[in-house]
Enzyme design. Structure first.
Site, PDB file in Angstrom:
ATOM      1  CE  LYS A 196      -7.717  -7.753 -59.883  1.00 30.34           C
ATOM      2  NZ  LYS A 196      -8.772  -7.671 -60.530  1.00 30.34           N
TER       3      LYS A 196
ATOM      4  CB  SER B 177      -9.774 -11.090 -60.798  1.00 34.11           C
ATOM      5  OG  SER B 177     -10.642 -10.207 -60.658  1.00 34.11           O
TER       6      SER B 177
END
Lengths: 201, 201
Positions: free
Chosen positions: B163, B125
DNA sequence: TGACATGCCACACAAATGTGTGGTATATTC
DNA sequence: GAATATACCACACATTTGTGTGGCATGTCA
């Protein structure tokens, strides 16, 4: 600072034993060195330590047990960050060392000073391989680099570049990991193979 | 293995002095510890060392000078690699530690055990930020994380994820660095901020 | 009160460790 | 040959360092 540094085989063995023990977290005593190297007299070991001190590889404190310290030059745990590599020189020039990366077992395994160096990555030619501008690339010299390995290569213009090694119909070339960069078919020499990448934010 | 570990203030001072000296590359002698801590008897120091050994923080060799070794649990230079973080626990649970990364000054600065940990990255990701599956992410806890920083965040399902932190009209959310992953607007808690990435080939 | 743990000290002793002087043998250089 | 460097050894000795026994307060717990 002289770059050339001649050590007799025995002197090197003594130094390596100290390196090993320091790496294991407890420098040796004079007698431990003697036992390991087969010297029957503590005086002999002291002679060697004196030599290593004169050559700037070791520091000591008087009357303190195990107080042997490796200088930066001799330490296994510091590997040099170099900028450019001078063409034709088999050994790295000390002038090109920009600084030191403190390695450690878990990051690199126990590799000798001579086998490993670090590069600071410049440019974005390898972004698709997750290697960004400013990253530190740890390179192992003269390895069994093979197809698809990422390698540090010396180009004709004396520049060092990090690229992926590819073979096509028996001939090797270099590929960037970025569509904006064309593959390199010109002459090059593989210096070493990428083993670790470190990035600090 | 018990997780809770009570040290009296003095015991902690002794341990910290040993840590300091080991970090400086030469473990202390019993008398050096005594001098530093103000103990006038070597017996006192030995009592403390015995306690630290019983608590599993220190190992020793008999009749060897300076032969004090920190166990993995007590070492400053090992920072834990953790898997999942238990929700609601302010401290990391020892059960979740998967291994240790050997840090060192140059990589991390001298940060305490309590302030830093490492994560092994799972999934793709964050590939567009140059963070790949299997990388080791070094995280500094409870920092001043702000907009655009890459952070380790704890989601509602007790998963930890890496993230980018974004703020939009005063509200924070998380963004992947990969077009295939949608931004995360659900509840989350920032655990720490990414300071280093290490990748081994 | 007694039993026990904590937290220290004094001191003697043994073992480990560093220091220093002097010696032998071999090879190299001038 | 004389001077010098390398490459060791043998010891004696001083210092550092670890070990061990015993002791003295103070507090806690039953």
């Amino acid at each position: 600072m002289e770059n050339k540094l001649y050590l007799t085989p025995k002197q090197e063995k003594v130094l390596n034993f100290i390196r090993k023990r320091v790496g294991e977290r407890l420098p040796p005593t004079i007698r431990e060195i003697g036992e390991e190297l087969g010297f029957k007299s503590t005086g002999t070991v002291r002679d060697y330590l004196r030599i290593l001190m004169q050559k700037g590889l070791v520091r000591r404190m008087n009357n303190k047990s195990r107080a042997i310290e490796l200088t930066e030059r001799a330490s296994f745990n510091k590997i040099p960050i170099i900028g450019t590599i001078m063409a034709g020189k088999p050994n790295l020039a000390y002038e090109e060392i920009q600084g030191y990366v403190d390695s450690d077992d878990l990051f690199l395994g126990r590799l000798g000073f001579d086998d490993v160096f670090a590069l600071r990555v410049k440019g974005d030619s390898m972004v698709d391989a997750g290697i960004l501008d400013g990253d530190i690339a740890i390179i192992k010299k003269r390895p069994d680099a093979c197809n698809n390995d990422i390698v540090a290569a010396l180009l004709d213009n004396n520049e060092v570049t990090l690229k992926r090694l590819r073979s096509k119909s028996g001939k090797f070339h270099l590929e960037a990991a970025n569509a904006n960069y064309p593959p390199i078919f010109e002459e090059f020499k593989v210096i070493g193979k990428l083993i670790t990448v470190i990035r600090k934010y």
